[in-house]
Each structure stands twice: as C-alpha cells, then as structure tokens.
Design a protein around this motif. Structure first.
Motif, PDB file in Angstrom:
ATOM      1  N   ARG A  25       0.828  -1.212   0.000  1.00  0.00           N
ATOM      2  CA  ARG A  25       0.000   0.000   0.000  1.00  0.00           C
ATOM      3  C   ARG A  25       0.863   1.263   0.000  1.00  0.00           C
ATOM      4  N   LEU A  26       1.930   1.256   0.798  1.00  0.00           N
ATOM      5  CA  LEU A  26       2.835   2.402   0.849  1.00  0.00           C
ATOM      6  C   LEU A  26       3.413   2.695  -0.533  1.00  0.00           C
ATOM      7  N   PHE A  27       3.938   1.678  -1.185  1.00  0.00           N
ATOM      8  CA  PHE A  27       4.530   1.885  -2.499  1.00  0.00           C
ATOM      9  C   PHE A  27       3.482   2.321  -3.519  1.00  0.00           C
ATOM     10  N   CYS A  28       2.301   1.776  -3.429  1.00  0.00           N
ATOM     11  CA  CYS A  28       1.206   2.173  -4.320  1.00  0.00           C
ATOM     12  C   CYS A  28       0.865   3.646  -4.111  1.00  0.00           C
ATOM     13  N   GLU A  29       0.751   4.088  -2.862  1.00  0.00           N
ATOM     14  CA  GLU A  29       0.418   5.477  -2.561  1.00  0.00           C
ATOM     15  C   GLU A  29       1.535   6.438  -2.979  1.00  0.00           C
ATOM     16  N   LEU A  30       2.769   5.951  -3.013  1.00  0.00           N
ATOM     17  CA  LEU A  30       3.876   6.777  -3.484  1.00  0.00           C
ATOM     18  C   LEU A  30       3.909   6.860  -5.011  1.00  0.00           C
ATOM     19  N   GLY A  31       3.096   6.035  -5.676  1.00  0.00           N
ATOM     20  CA  GLY A  31       3.036   6.033  -7.130  1.00  0.00           C
ATOM     21  C   GLY A  31       4.021   5.086  -7.784  1.00  0.00           C
ATOM     22  N   HIS A  76      10.199  -3.018   8.804  1.00  0.00           N
ATOM     23  CA  HIS A  76      10.919  -2.093   9.675  1.00  0.00           C
ATOM     24  C   HIS A  76      11.906  -1.228   8.897  1.00  0.00           C
ATOM     25  N   GLU A  77      12.674  -1.837   8.031  1.00  0.00           N
ATOM     26  CA  GLU A  77      13.670  -1.097   7.264  1.00  0.00           C
ATOM     27  C   GLU A  77      13.022  -0.126   6.279  1.00  0.00           C
ATOM     28  N   VAL A  78      11.975  -0.573   5.602  1.00  0.00           N
ATOM     29  CA  VAL A  78      11.295   0.293   4.632  1.00  0.00           C
ATOM     30  C   VAL A  78      10.649   1.477   5.344  1.00  0.00           C
ATOM     31  N   MET A  79       9.969   1.225   6.443  1.00  0.00           N
ATOM     32  CA  MET A  79       9.311   2.316   7.167  1.00  0.00           C
ATOM     33  C   MET A  79      10.335   3.276   7.764  1.00  0.00           C
ATOM     34  N   SER A  80      11.466   2.770   8.231  1.00  0.00           N
ATOM     35  CA  SER A  80      12.531   3.639   8.753  1.00  0.00           C
ATOM     36  C   SER A  80      13.054   4.562   7.651  1.00  0.00           C
ATOM     37  N   LEU A  81      13.251   4.002   6.467  1.00  0.00           N
ATOM     38  CA  LEU A  81      13.689   4.823   5.336  1.00  0.00           C
ATOM     39  C   LEU A  81      12.649   5.881   4.989  1.00  0.00           C
ATOM     40  N   HIS A  82      11.387   5.497   5.018  1.00  0.00           N
ATOM     41  CA  HIS A  82      10.307   6.428   4.687  1.00  0.00           C
ATOM     42  C   HIS A  82      10.235   7.559   5.713  1.00  0.00           C
ATOM     43  N   LEU A  83      10.300   7.217   6.986  1.00  0.00           N
ATOM     44  CA  LEU A  83      10.213   8.230   8.044  1.00  0.00           C
ATOM     45  C   LEU A  83      11.425   9.161   8.061  1.00  0.00           C
ATOM     46  N   SER A  84      12.575   8.666   7.628  1.00  0.00           N
ATOM     47  CA  SER A  84      13.773   9.511   7.586  1.00  0.00           C
ATOM     48  C   SER A  84      13.887  10.276   6.257  1.00  0.00           C
ATOM     49  N   ARG A  85      12.872  10.159   5.427  1.00  0.00           N
ATOM     50  CA  ARG A  85      12.813  10.817   4.117  1.00  0.00           C
ATOM     51  C   ARG A  85      13.915  10.351   3.156  1.00  0.00           C
ATOM     52  N   SER A  86      14.333   9.108   3.325  1.00  0.00           N
ATOM     53  CA  SER A  86      15.353   8.539   2.449  1.00  0.00           C
ATOM     54  C   SER A  86      14.767   7.626   1.383  1.00  0.00           C
ATOM     55  N   LEU A  87      13.524   7.197   1.569  1.00  0.00           N
ATOM     56  CA  LEU A  87      12.924   6.228   0.651  1.00  0.00           C
ATOM     57  C   LEU A  87      12.669   6.829  -0.727  1.00  0.00           C
ATOM     58  N   VAL A  88      12.059   8.001  -0.786  1.00  0.00           N
ATOM     59  CA  VAL A  88      11.720   8.609  -2.083  1.00  0.00           C
ATOM     60  C   VAL A  88      12.976   8.878  -2.910  1.00  0.00           C
ATOM     61  N   PRO A  89      14.043   9.460  -2.342  1.00  0.00           N
ATOM     62  CA  PRO A  89      15.263   9.619  -3.154  1.00  0.00           C
ATOM     63  C   PRO A  89      15.816   8.284  -3.660  1.00  0.00           C
ATOM     64  N   MET A  90      15.725   7.251  -2.842  1.00  0.00           N
ATOM     65  CA  MET A  90      16.187   5.929  -3.252  1.00  0.00           C
ATOM     66  C   MET A  90      15.348   5.417  -4.424  1.00  0.00           C
ATOM     67  N   LEU A  91      14.048   5.640  -4.358  1.00  0.00           N
ATOM     68  CA  LEU A  91      13.153   5.218  -5.434  1.00  0.00           C
ATOM     69  C   LEU A  91      13.423   5.995  -6.721  1.00  0.00           C
ATOM     70  N   LYS A  92      13.709   7.285  -6.588  1.00  0.00           N
ATOM     71  CA  LYS A  92      14.041   8.099  -7.769  1.00  0.00           C
ATOM     72  C   LYS A  92      15.333   7.606  -8.407  1.00  0.00           C
ATOM     73  N   GLU A  93      16.323   7.319  -7.587  1.00  0.00           N
ATOM     74  CA  GLU A  93      17.613   6.840  -8.094  1.00  0.00           C
ATOM     75  C   GLU A  93      17.461   5.512  -8.830  1.00  0.00           C
ATOM     76  N   ALA A  94      16.545   4.674  -8.358  1.00  0.00           N
ATOM     77  CA  ALA A  94      16.329   3.353  -8.974  1.00  0.00           C
ATOM     78  C   ALA A  94      15.449   3.454 -10.224  1.00  0.00           C
ATOM     79  N   GLY A  95      14.878   4.629 -10.480  1.00  0.00           N
ATOM     80  CA  GLY A  95      14.008   4.802 -11.651  1.00  0.00           C
ATOM     81  C   GLY A  95      12.576   4.389 -11.404  1.00  0.00           C
ATOM     82  N   ALA A  96      12.182   4.273 -10.135  1.00  0.00           N
ATOM     83  CA  ALA A  96      10.817   3.881  -9.793  1.00  0.00           C
ATOM     84  C   ALA A  96       9.886   5.091  -9.684  1.00  0.00           C
ATOM     85  N   LEU A  97      10.456   6.279  -9.514  1.00  0.00           N
ATOM     86  CA  LEU A  97       9.683   7.522  -9.435  1.00  0.00           C
ATOM     87  C   LEU A  97      10.309   8.558 -10.345  1.00  0.00           C
TER      88      LEU A  97
END
Length: 99
Positions: A25-31, A76-97
């Motif tokens: 659901r988290l990944f879906c909501e992030l697009g 736990h790891e995914v939510m920690s990345l999301h809360l620290s605002r590191s998940l979206v940049p990681m997704l952009k770097e991977a070409g997912a966003l």
C-alpha cells in the motif's frame, strides 16, 4: 536475485500478511509500480521462500523489498527509510519515481 533485479521495485509477499499489505500500500500510494510476487499464489513460491530465508537469514522472510536490485529489507527497514525521508530519493535513483 534474478527476479529482484528485473524491476526497479520488487516485493516478495504473502497475500494474507498484514505487514505485506502495508508495504504494498505504501509503495502504491507513493506512485510506484512494484513487481509483486505473492509466495502463496505463485507455483514457485516455496522455492522463492527458501531462497529468501537463505538470503535474509530469517523465517518468515516476508515482506522482502528490493529497490534497484538491492535488498532493502522488511517492513521495519522500509518504514525507517520512509520516516527519515530517504525512501523517495532511493526510489528516484532506482528509476521507480519520476517526480
């Protein structure tokens, strides 16, 4: 590892798992259009599960999230990345966003 490297985001899941549902659901909501492998519905699910247990060293191994072909971890790891605002940049770097 082959499956994990074929898409920007790959989630190994079990359809009845609430933590798996939360991550999907988290990944879906992030697009993010994630490749999702439901181990309980896939004919090779048992084989994938055994490989994940060997790779992660934990049982059950789900959810298991890979971004850009690299293992990120579980809820736990995914939510920690999301809360620290590191998940979206990681997704952009991977070409997912593309935001």
């Amino acid at each position: 590892m082959r499956l994990a490297s074929q898409n920007a985001v790959v989630i190994f899941s079990v359809s009845s798992c609430c933590m798996c549902h939360s991550i999907k659901r988290l990944f879906c909501e992030l697009g993010v259009n994630s490749a999702i492998y439901e181990l309980d519905e896939d004919p090779k699910g048992r084989e994938m599960e055994r490989a994940l247990v060997r790779l992660l060293g934990r049982n059950p191994p789900i959810p298991a999230v890979f971004i850009g072909g690299r293992l990120v971890g579980s809820t736990h790891e995914v939510m920690s990345l999301h809360l620290s605002r590191s998940l979206v940049p990681m997704l952009k770097e991977a070409g997912a966003l593309w935001l």
